[in-house]
Every structure is written in C-alpha cells, then in structure tokens.
Write a protein that holds these residues in place. Sequence first.
Motif, PDB file in Angstrom:
ATOM      1  N   LEU A 225       0.831  -1.202   0.000  1.00 53.09           N
ATOM      2  CA  LEU A 225       0.000   0.000   0.000  1.00 53.09           C
ATOM      3  C   LEU A 225       0.866   1.252   0.000  1.00 53.09           C
ATOM      4  O   LEU A 225       0.649   2.191  -0.772  1.00 53.09           O
ATOM      5  CB  LEU A 225      -0.907  -0.019   1.225  1.00 53.09           C
ATOM      6  N   ARG A 226       1.884   1.277   0.859  1.00 48.12           N
ATOM      7  CA  ARG A 226       2.755   2.444   0.938  1.00 48.12           C
ATOM      8  C   ARG A 226       3.539   2.626  -0.353  1.00 48.12           C
ATOM      9  O   ARG A 226       3.627   3.736  -0.892  1.00 48.12           O
ATOM     10  CB  ARG A 226       3.723   2.296   2.119  1.00 48.12           C
ATOM     11  N   TRP A 227       4.118   1.557  -0.868  1.00 49.90           N
ATOM     12  CA  TRP A 227       4.992   1.675  -2.036  1.00 49.90           C
ATOM     13  C   TRP A 227       4.231   1.935  -3.327  1.00 49.90           C
ATOM     14  O   TRP A 227       4.831   2.271  -4.341  1.00 49.90           O
ATOM     15  CB  TRP A 227       5.872   0.440  -2.159  1.00 49.90           C
ATOM     16  N   SER A 228       2.911   1.768  -3.297  1.00 54.31           N
ATOM     17  CA  SER A 228       2.140   2.134  -4.485  1.00 54.31           C
ATOM     18  C   SER A 228       1.984   3.646  -4.594  1.00 54.31           C
ATOM     19  O   SER A 228       1.561   4.154  -5.635  1.00 54.31           O
ATOM     20  CB  SER A 228       0.755   1.470  -4.456  1.00 54.31           C
ATOM     21  N   THR A 229       2.322   4.368  -3.515  1.00 56.53           N
ATOM     22  CA  THR A 229       2.203   5.828  -3.537  1.00 56.53           C
ATOM     23  C   THR A 229       3.551   6.524  -3.412  1.00 56.53           C
ATOM     24  O   THR A 229       3.745   7.603  -3.957  1.00 56.53           O
ATOM     25  CB  THR A 229       1.284   6.313  -2.407  1.00 56.53           C
ATOM     26  N   VAL A 230       4.472   5.937  -2.659  1.00 63.61           N
ATOM     27  CA  VAL A 230       5.831   6.474  -2.534  1.00 63.61           C
ATOM     28  C   VAL A 230       6.808   5.306  -2.571  1.00 63.61           C
ATOM     29  O   VAL A 230       6.462   4.189  -2.216  1.00 63.61           O
ATOM     30  CB  VAL A 230       6.025   7.266  -1.225  1.00 63.61           C
ATOM     31  N   GLY A 231       8.036   5.533  -2.993  1.00 60.29           N
ATOM     32  CA  GLY A 231       9.042   4.485  -3.024  1.00 60.29           C
ATOM     33  C   GLY A 231       9.725   4.319  -1.677  1.00 60.29           C
ATOM     34  O   GLY A 231       9.428   5.037  -0.710  1.00 60.29           O
ATOM     35  N   PRO A 232      10.667   3.377  -1.578  1.00 58.95           N
ATOM     36  CA  PRO A 232      11.341   3.118  -0.298  1.00 58.95           C
ATOM     37  C   PRO A 232      12.064   4.335   0.271  1.00 58.95           C
ATOM     38  O   PRO A 232      12.019   4.573   1.481  1.00 58.95           O
ATOM     39  CB  PRO A 232      12.329   1.996  -0.648  1.00 58.95           C
ATOM     40  N   PHE A 233      12.736   5.126  -0.563  1.00 61.38           N
ATOM     41  CA  PHE A 233      13.496   6.258  -0.034  1.00 61.38           C
ATOM     42  C   PHE A 233      12.589   7.394   0.430  1.00 61.38           C
ATOM     43  O   PHE A 233      12.797   7.960   1.508  1.00 61.38           O
ATOM     44  CB  PHE A 233      14.511   6.762  -1.062  1.00 61.38           C
ATOM     45  N   LEU A 234      11.575   7.733  -0.365  1.00 61.64           N
ATOM     46  CA  LEU A 234      10.648   8.761   0.085  1.00 61.64           C
ATOM     47  C   LEU A 234       9.872   8.275   1.300  1.00 61.64           C
ATOM     48  O   LEU A 234       9.618   9.041   2.240  1.00 61.64           O
ATOM     49  CB  LEU A 234       9.690   9.154  -1.046  1.00 61.64           C
ATOM     50  N   GLY A 235       9.509   6.984   1.309  1.00 62.47           N
ATOM     51  CA  GLY A 235       8.820   6.431   2.470  1.00 62.47           C
ATOM     52  C   GLY A 235       9.663   6.548   3.731  1.00 62.47           C
ATOM     53  O   GLY A 235       9.167   6.895   4.807  1.00 62.47           O
ATOM     54  N   ALA A 236      10.970   6.259   3.617  1.00 64.27           N
ATOM     55  CA  ALA A 236      11.872   6.376   4.766  1.00 64.27           C
ATOM     56  C   ALA A 236      12.046   7.833   5.170  1.00 64.27           C
ATOM     57  O   ALA A 236      12.117   8.162   6.363  1.00 64.27           O
ATOM     58  CB  ALA A 236      13.218   5.749   4.435  1.00 64.27           C
ATOM     59  N   HIS A 237      12.124   8.720   4.180  1.00 63.64           N
ATOM     60  CA  HIS A 237      12.263  10.153   4.468  1.00 63.64           C
ATOM     61  C   HIS A 237      11.056  10.651   5.262  1.00 63.64           C
ATOM     62  O   HIS A 237      11.203  11.385   6.254  1.00 63.64           O
ATOM     63  CB  HIS A 237      12.393  10.929   3.160  1.00 63.64           C
ATOM     64  N   LEU A 238       9.867  10.228   4.864  1.00 64.53           N
ATOM     65  CA  LEU A 238       8.661  10.620   5.586  1.00 64.53           C
ATOM     66  C   LEU A 238       8.584   9.920   6.937  1.00 64.53           C
ATOM     67  O   LEU A 238       8.091  10.487   7.916  1.00 64.53           O
ATOM     68  CB  LEU A 238       7.420  10.290   4.751  1.00 64.53           C
ATOM     69  N   GLY A 239       9.103   8.699   7.001  1.00 65.01           N
ATOM     70  CA  GLY A 239       9.112   7.953   8.258  1.00 65.01           C
ATOM     71  C   GLY A 239       9.996   8.595   9.311  1.00 65.01           C
ATOM     72  O   GLY A 239       9.813   8.348  10.518  1.00 65.01           O
ATOM     73  N   GLY A 240      10.946   9.419   8.871  1.00 63.68           N
ATOM     74  CA  GLY A 240      11.812  10.113   9.820  1.00 63.68           C
ATOM     75  C   GLY A 240      11.178  11.341  10.431  1.00 63.68           C
ATOM     76  O   GLY A 240      11.832  12.040  11.228  1.00 63.68           O
ATOM     77  N   GLY A 241       9.907  11.626  10.093  1.00 63.94           N
ATOM     78  CA  GLY A 241       9.241  12.796  10.629  1.00 63.94           C
ATOM     79  C   GLY A 241       9.846  14.082  10.098  1.00 63.94           C
ATOM     80  O   GLY A 241      10.463  14.091   9.027  1.00 63.94           O
ATOM     81  N   PRO A 242       9.685  15.162  10.824  1.00 69.08           N
ATOM     82  CA  PRO A 242      10.227  16.441  10.352  1.00 69.08           C
ATOM     83  C   PRO A 242      11.731  16.398  10.095  1.00 69.08           C
ATOM     84  O   PRO A 242      12.245  17.169   9.283  1.00 69.08           O
ATOM     85  CB  PRO A 242       9.887  17.413  11.497  1.00 69.08           C
ATOM     86  N   GLY A 243      12.430  15.500  10.775  1.00 72.41           N
ATOM     87  CA  GLY A 243      13.877  15.373  10.557  1.00 72.41           C
ATOM     88  C   GLY A 243      14.230  14.617   9.306  1.00 72.41           C
ATOM     89  O   GLY A 243      15.413  14.556   8.928  1.00 72.41           O
ATOM     90  N   GLY A 244      13.234  14.005   8.664  1.00 74.89           N
ATOM     91  CA  GLY A 244      13.440  13.351   7.379  1.00 74.89           C
ATOM     92  C   GLY A 244      14.371  12.155   7.413  1.00 74.89           C
ATOM     93  O   GLY A 244      14.535  11.481   8.439  1.00 74.89           O
ATOM     94  N   TYR A 245      14.979  11.902   6.283  1.00 76.55           N
ATOM     95  CA  TYR A 245      15.826  10.711   6.134  1.00 76.55           C
ATOM     96  C   TYR A 245      17.033  10.768   7.073  1.00 76.55           C
ATOM     97  O   TYR A 245      17.505   9.743   7.561  1.00 76.55           O
ATOM     98  CB  TYR A 245      16.291  10.587   4.681  1.00 76.55           C
ATOM     99  N   ARG A 246      17.532  11.978   7.347  1.00 79.10           N
ATOM    100  CA  ARG A 246      18.673  12.112   8.255  1.00 79.10           C
ATOM    101  C   ARG A 246      18.318  11.557   9.641  1.00 79.10           C
ATOM    102  O   ARG A 246      19.085  10.806  10.245  1.00 79.10           O
ATOM    103  CB  ARG A 246      19.106  13.568   8.358  1.00 79.10           C
ATOM    104  N   HIS A 247      17.141  11.927  10.141  1.00 77.60           N
ATOM    105  CA  HIS A 247      16.709  11.422  11.449  1.00 77.60           C
ATOM    106  C   HIS A 247      16.545   9.906  11.402  1.00 77.60           C
ATOM    107  O   HIS A 247      16.964   9.197  12.327  1.00 77.60           O
ATOM    108  CB  HIS A 247      15.391  12.083  11.844  1.00 77.60           C
ATOM    109  N   MET A 248      15.949   9.411  10.321  1.00 77.05           N
ATOM    110  CA  MET A 248      15.763   7.966  10.173  1.00 77.05           C
ATOM    111  C   MET A 248      17.105   7.240  10.186  1.00 77.05           C
ATOM    112  O   MET A 248      17.288   6.244  10.901  1.00 77.05           O
ATOM    113  CB  MET A 248      15.012   7.681   8.875  1.00 77.05           C
ATOM    114  N   ALA A 249      18.068   7.739   9.407  1.00 75.96           N
ATOM    115  CA  ALA A 249      19.370   7.076   9.302  1.00 75.96           C
ATOM    116  C   ALA A 249      20.140   7.122  10.611  1.00 75.96           C
ATOM    117  O   ALA A 249      20.797   6.150  11.001  1.00 75.96           O
ATOM    118  CB  ALA A 249      20.187   7.722   8.185  1.00 75.96           C
ATOM    119  N   GLU A 250      20.068   8.250  11.311  1.00 79.08           N
ATOM    120  CA  GLU A 250      20.857   8.413  12.530  1.00 79.08           C
ATOM    121  C   GLU A 250      20.242   7.711  13.738  1.00 79.08           C
ATOM    122  O   GLU A 250      20.962   7.177  14.583  1.00 79.08           O
ATOM    123  CB  GLU A 250      21.027   9.906  12.844  1.00 79.08           C
TER     124      GLU A 250
END
Length: 321
Positions: A225-250
């Motif tokens: 469902l998620r990947w039909s609207t955004v890909g893995p990287f954008l999904g992870a970026h959004l999953g990091g909240g306001p901090g984005g992919y940087r917050h997710m990675a760190e």
Amino acid sequence: MSKTPPPTAAVIGAGTIGLSWTALFAAHGMAVRVSDPRPDLAEAVDTALAQAAPQLARQGLDVRGLADRVRPADDVTDAVRHADVVQENGPEDADFKRELFATLVRAAPPHALLLSSSSAIPSSAFTGGLDDAGRILIGHPFNPPHLVPLVEVVPGERTSEDAVNRAVAFYRSVGRVPVVERKEIPGFVGNRLQNALSREAIHLVEQGVVSPSELDTIMVNSLGLRWSTVGPFLGAHLGGGPGGYRHMAEHIGPSMRRMWDSLGRPEQSPAQTERLIAAVEDAYGSRPYGELTQERDERQLAVLAALNTDTTTAPNEETRS
C-alpha cells in the motif's frame, strides 16, 4: 499540419509479455506484426486482444478496430521487414538472443530500434559480435506491460545516445514511464529489488513465521500500500518525521543495520522447495489462473486510477549520464 503517423512495430515472441506489448502498441494506433513459432499464434493474438481491450479502454484508449492493426508474421524476417521499432520477448538465454539479434540486425531497416524485454540479461551479453549494436538496448517491462507503466531502459556498452533517447521517447508515446539505468547489472533494478524481497519472504515461510497467504496479506496491507504511492526512499524520508531521512538514518539506522545480519538465506533444498510449492498451491491453486490474473489486473487498474498517474512523464527527465 499533417500528423506524423505512428511507427510500425514488430513483436518477436508471443508469450504473456509479447502479447501484452502487442495490445498496447495496437491501442496506440500502431500497425503490429507478431512473430512466434507457436502453432496457435493467430488464436493467441485474438484472445489476448479481446482480453486486453476493456482494460485499455479504461485507460482512455480507442480500441475500435484493434485486431485490424495486428497481423501474425510468417517468420522473424517477415515481421521486422518494415518495422520502426522491434520489441523482442524471447527466452531468457544469451545464446538464443545473440543469434536472434544477429537476424534482427540483418533483416530490420537500418533506422529501426531493436529493444529487448530481457528480465535479467544485459544487452552487452549478447551483442558483442554484432556489427550494428548501437541501436540495441533493453526495454524491460513489468507484467503485464499494457497495464504496469514502468519500463527499465538499459543501454549496453555500445548503445548509442540517440538510441537511448529514441527509446525513451517511444515508450513515453505509448503511455509508459521509462527510467534509464546508468550501469548494466544482471536483473537490472526492479527484479533485483523483487528478488531481495522474495528471498526474505521465502525464508520467513520456511521458518514457519507465516504462511504464503499471510505474508501476502501483510504486504498488501502495509508495504504494498505504501509503495504504491511512494518508493522506499521517500517512504523512509517521511518515516523520519520532520527530521526526514537524516533522522531515520541516525536514530533508526543502527537497529535496521543489525537486522540486516539476521536476514535469511533460504536453503531451498528439493524438499524445502516442494513444501513451499505445496503451501503456495494450497493457498491459491484452487482458483483458475485466468480468474487470478483478472482480479490482479482489476486491482492494478484501480490503483492506477486512484493515483491518477501521468504515465507520459518519467520521474526524472534525464536519459543517460
């Protein structure tokens, strides 16, 4: 000003992918010649066009007279004699493709694009000895290509820049989303991602964590469902909240990397393979293939309609760097 007529296409290989390409090209007004040694070629073409027509009409295409634009050819040479574009869909075998493309280079007009639907074999693996490899490249679709928009455009070592640009323009003209991949790698991008996920799925079923149908339910109701609207990287970026992919990675990255070490490598011994096959057949084998594919296609059309995808423009405008 007179409108430029659509190109003439040759489809080599009339399996599931080739027949789907045939329907798509014809629905875009192209004259299509189809070649395949199967004895039921004419019947297979007619059946495929009849099945695809309602789906193509739902995409806004005019399917009146669809079958009139398609003709079975006597052989490969007959199919490509007047072609502007050739879409090859033969067996996944480098030797076979090497011999076939040698014939295509000789028989097709010098301006014709020679495209392969190869799922895993880069074109450099079967064009090394050919005199005219500049117009040969991969145009790998996902099944069925008359519904699924993506086409992976993968140039070989000797593919010309002009051929890449023409291939991108051609696929966009038939409503696909072409993405040019900068390096040849077996399986390209889509199938490598699919195989990575499939490997872990098999491992989880082997370990008794879930059944095949339960795993499919998890995918459809979460990542699918998620990947039909955004890909893995954008999904992870959004999953990091306001901090984005940087917050997710760190903050989550270290635990995710620890999980990498526990990802499975299925043994798939003959006994394990048989158990997996039996489990999948137990889940889905009671329903006819045609019924399952129709349900899949209806759902894919519904997703595309909901997304209102503009399939004439790729996510990136570049072609090749």
